[in-house]
Design a protein around this motif. Sequence first.
Motif, PDB file in Angstrom:
ATOM      1  N   ILE A 282       0.843  -1.354   0.190  1.00  0.00           N
ATOM      2  CA  ILE A 282       0.122  -0.055  -0.099  1.00  0.00           C
ATOM      3  C   ILE A 282       0.846   1.337  -0.116  1.00  0.00           C
ATOM      4  N   LEU A 283       0.448   2.148  -0.736  1.00  0.00           N
ATOM      5  CA  LEU A 283       1.122   3.545  -0.744  1.00  0.00           C
ATOM      6  C   LEU A 283       0.004   4.489  -0.536  1.00  0.00           C
ATOM      7  N   ALA A 284       0.504   5.393   0.366  1.00  0.00           N
ATOM      8  CA  ALA A 284      -0.521   6.382   1.216  1.00  0.00           C
ATOM      9  C   ALA A 284       0.242   7.471   1.626  1.00  0.00           C
ATOM     10  N   GLU A 285      -0.778   8.539   1.979  1.00  0.00           N
ATOM     11  CA  GLU A 285      -0.350   9.724   2.408  1.00  0.00           C
ATOM     12  C   GLU A 285      -0.972  10.055   3.825  1.00  0.00           C
ATOM     13  N   PHE A 286      -0.467  10.573   4.964  1.00  0.00           N
ATOM     14  CA  PHE A 286      -0.854  11.031   6.241  1.00  0.00           C
ATOM     15  C   PHE A 286      -0.560  12.290   6.411  1.00  0.00           C
ATOM     16  N   PRO A 287      -1.439  12.913   7.374  1.00  0.00           N
ATOM     17  CA  PRO A 287      -1.052  14.423   7.707  1.00  0.00           C
ATOM     18  C   PRO A 287       0.315  14.684   8.080  1.00  0.00           C
ATOM     19  N   SER A 288       0.911  13.939   9.029  1.00  0.00           N
ATOM     20  CA  SER A 288       2.169  14.391   9.535  1.00  0.00           C
ATOM     21  C   SER A 288       3.393  13.528   8.930  1.00  0.00           C
ATOM     22  N   SER A 289       3.053  12.994   7.706  1.00  0.00           N
ATOM     23  CA  SER A 289       4.226  12.343   6.931  1.00  0.00           C
ATOM     24  C   SER A 289       4.030  12.447   5.591  1.00  0.00           C
ATOM     25  N   ASP A 290       5.050  12.175   5.063  1.00  0.00           N
ATOM     26  CA  ASP A 290       5.268  12.094   3.463  1.00  0.00           C
ATOM     27  C   ASP A 290       4.578  10.721   2.993  1.00  0.00           C
ATOM     28  N   THR A 291       4.639  10.261   1.715  1.00  0.00           N
ATOM     29  CA  THR A 291       4.193   8.982   1.430  1.00  0.00           C
ATOM     30  C   THR A 291       4.805   8.001   2.202  1.00  0.00           C
ATOM     31  N   VAL A 292       3.858   7.142   2.746  1.00  0.00           N
ATOM     32  CA  VAL A 292       4.260   6.146   3.360  1.00  0.00           C
ATOM     33  C   VAL A 292       4.026   4.740   2.721  1.00  0.00           C
ATOM     34  N   THR A 293       4.845   3.769   2.483  1.00  0.00           N
ATOM     35  CA  THR A 293       4.530   2.532   1.947  1.00  0.00           C
ATOM     36  C   THR A 293       4.596   1.150   2.878  1.00  0.00           C
ATOM     37  N   TYR A 294       3.632   0.437   2.938  1.00  0.00           N
ATOM     38  CA  TYR A 294       3.594  -0.661   4.027  1.00  0.00           C
ATOM     39  C   TYR A 294       2.800  -1.754   3.398  1.00  0.00           C
ATOM     40  N   GLN A 295       2.967  -2.816   3.965  1.00  0.00           N
ATOM     41  CA  GLN A 295       2.362  -4.117   3.445  1.00  0.00           C
ATOM     42  C   GLN A 295       1.302  -4.767   4.473  1.00  0.00           C
ATOM     43  N   ILE A 296       0.310  -5.320   4.062  1.00  0.00           N
ATOM     44  CA  ILE A 296      -0.873  -5.911   4.776  1.00  0.00           C
ATOM     45  C   ILE A 296      -0.808  -7.324   4.279  1.00  0.00           C
ATOM     46  N   ALA A 297      -0.922  -8.295   5.205  1.00  0.00           N
ATOM     47  CA  ALA A 297      -1.162  -9.765   4.510  1.00  0.00           C
ATOM     48  C   ALA A 297      -2.566  -9.910   4.169  1.00  0.00           C
ATOM     49  N   LEU A 298      -3.567  -9.133   4.285  1.00  0.00           N
ATOM     50  CA  LEU A 298      -4.828  -9.195   3.947  1.00  0.00           C
ATOM     51  C   LEU A 298      -5.408  -8.793   2.706  1.00  0.00           C
ATOM     52  N   ALA A 299      -6.191  -9.469   2.011  1.00  0.00           N
ATOM     53  CA  ALA A 299      -6.370  -9.051   0.462  1.00  0.00           C
ATOM     54  C   ALA A 299      -7.785  -8.146   0.556  1.00  0.00           C
ATOM     55  N   GLY A 300      -7.628  -7.192  -0.732  1.00  0.00           N
ATOM     56  CA  GLY A 300      -9.118  -6.651  -0.852  1.00  0.00           C
ATOM     57  C   GLY A 300      -8.747  -5.090  -0.691  1.00  0.00           C
ATOM     58  N   ARG A 301      -9.183  -4.357  -1.675  1.00  0.00           N
ATOM     59  CA  ARG A 301      -9.223  -2.708  -1.389  1.00  0.00           C
ATOM     60  C   ARG A 301      -9.884  -2.241  -0.388  1.00  0.00           C
ATOM     61  N   HIS A 302     -11.028  -2.883  -0.132  1.00  0.00           N
ATOM     62  CA  HIS A 302     -11.548  -2.445   1.358  1.00  0.00           C
ATOM     63  C   HIS A 302     -10.943  -2.364   2.695  1.00  0.00           C
ATOM     64  N   ILE A 303      -9.967  -3.517   2.440  1.00  0.00           N
ATOM     65  CA  ILE A 303      -9.174  -3.820   3.733  1.00  0.00           C
ATOM     66  C   ILE A 303      -7.952  -2.700   3.731  1.00  0.00           C
ATOM     67  N   ALA A 304      -7.712  -2.322   2.469  1.00  0.00           N
ATOM     68  CA  ALA A 304      -6.579  -1.272   2.158  1.00  0.00           C
ATOM     69  C   ALA A 304      -7.101   0.287   2.844  1.00  0.00           C
ATOM     70  N   GLU A 305      -8.378   0.353   2.540  1.00  0.00           N
ATOM     71  CA  GLU A 305      -9.023   1.614   2.962  1.00  0.00           C
ATOM     72  C   GLU A 305      -9.117   1.611   4.402  1.00  0.00           C
ATOM     73  N   ASN A 306      -9.492   0.410   5.097  1.00  0.00           N
ATOM     74  CA  ASN A 306      -9.711   0.623   6.506  1.00  0.00           C
ATOM     75  C   ASN A 306      -8.300   0.574   7.233  1.00  0.00           C
ATOM     76  N   SER A 307      -7.359   0.164   6.490  1.00  0.00           N
ATOM     77  CA  SER A 307      -5.860   0.293   7.170  1.00  0.00           C
ATOM     78  C   SER A 307      -5.561   1.653   7.233  1.00  0.00           C
ATOM     79  N   LEU A 308      -6.000   2.609   6.318  1.00  0.00           N
ATOM     80  CA  LEU A 308      -5.801   3.945   6.362  1.00  0.00           C
ATOM     81  C   LEU A 308      -6.273   4.694   7.707  1.00  0.00           C
ATOM     82  N   ALA A 309      -7.822   4.182   7.934  1.00  0.00           N
ATOM     83  CA  ALA A 309      -8.238   4.607   9.218  1.00  0.00           C
ATOM     84  C   ALA A 309      -7.495   4.153  10.468  1.00  0.00           C
TER      85      ALA A 309
END
Length: 486
Positions: A282-309
């Motif tokens: 996953i490639l994402a941006e957060f208020p206090s940081s530049d772009t953050v790249t991380y991995q999750i072992a779970l599949a699905g875009r909905h899971i990726a979105e919830n990881s943002l939360a």
Amino acid sequence: MEVDVRNERGPLWDWDALVLAAGGELDGTPEKDVFGFSLDSREISPGDVFVALKDKRDGHDFVSKAFAAGAAGAIVETQYQRKAGDGPLIRVADTLVALENIGRAARSRLAPEARVVAVTGSSGKTTTKDMLRAAFGRLGVTHAGDKSFNNHWGVPLTLARMPADTRFGVFEIGMSHGGEITPLTKLVRPHVAIVLNVLPAHLGNFVSEEEIADAKGEIFAGLEPDGVAILNQDNLHFERLRTRAQSSASRILTFGDAEGEPDAALIDCGRRARDGMEGQRILAEFPSSDTVTYQIALAGRHIAENSLAALLAVDALGGDVASAAKGLAELPALHGRGERTLLSLSRGNILLIDESYNANPASMAAAITTAGQARSDEHGRLVLVLGDMLELGDKAEELHRGLKEIIDAAKADLVFACGSNMAALYYDLPADMQGQWAATSDGLREPLLETLQAGDIVMVKGSNGSAMVPLVGALKQHHATVADDV
């Protein structure tokens, strides 16, 4: 007193403090330290206090069994008649109220610097709770509930089990009717409250989705001063929830697709797979940081979105997002919530995707889509095994039929279905896609086992009342397990 080695940090509760918190009277002399609480006499661990709730069954009928299993004590109603073998009792007027009181006391004894996060939504609560646990666990002592302990007894039980030295507390709060979240969030008193989504779940108990949004929005009523609300900017009911949050939250943060410019933006989620055992980069941006790249072992875009939360909650509380994100890579899928298992056949393997824990139209659509994305050179047919989605009211048949477009997009090859609602979908499918329909899940067992062949991807999902879990068990029992989800 005996020392329980399962908790190296010492007893969870002092007996005097526990009796005071419960608002009861002690009957008997304690001989064991308190290390936990249980509502089920079959799940007692040494040092647990058994709470005799009156629910579908009266817990008072199992007090003696709890003591025989090693309980340190029991919380019972005043009129309970002591039996031979019973240990120390805390007698109270109402055991559920006593559990709530203990939970309230547990929340109050946290250090001033401790922080609490609560999450609700129509779908994805438990997985997100576990992502929050994994993320905050990289930053300090973290406590979260087991399983889906999100109701009127699950939330106070999770609070009661919370150690006093907890740095981060994580709570999942659910509901099936309006007014159920308010008392729970006021017990939890979160510093951060997350609403993942509002979807047509429990629609049979509400007039409209707007009413569901209002019920989910109750979570903000418990926010601490200077509390933060986190909302899904892409959800249809975002504005309604934001208006509700404004009356309680000092800040409102958003997550979602980067195109909408939320505070936590999902830029990309790329599939990574090995033998169908899928995860995401996953490639994402957060208020206090530049772009953050991380991995999750779970599949699905909905899971990726919830990881943002989950990571936005870390950001909101001043935690290091990049460090917290590393915890997500280690989080496995749960039984019934996307767990993947390779099953052995004589000439190859079957990939089993277990989504059998509950369902609503949105989670069903997400599971079907994710299963379709699991296709690879090693896997051939996509076989869907679908049970009724319940509590949808007058729209049940329409919402079941509405899955046909999702099934077509996933390029499913065969559909097995059970339940009267799923019949509406099943008989709308082309004849060559119809595997079998049955009134109950038990009627699918033999046809499904006889039909599967090497290379198949099998996804099983349905509401709890559809009893899809036994089908998963039958598949695992019939075929040897090659490897579990990684």
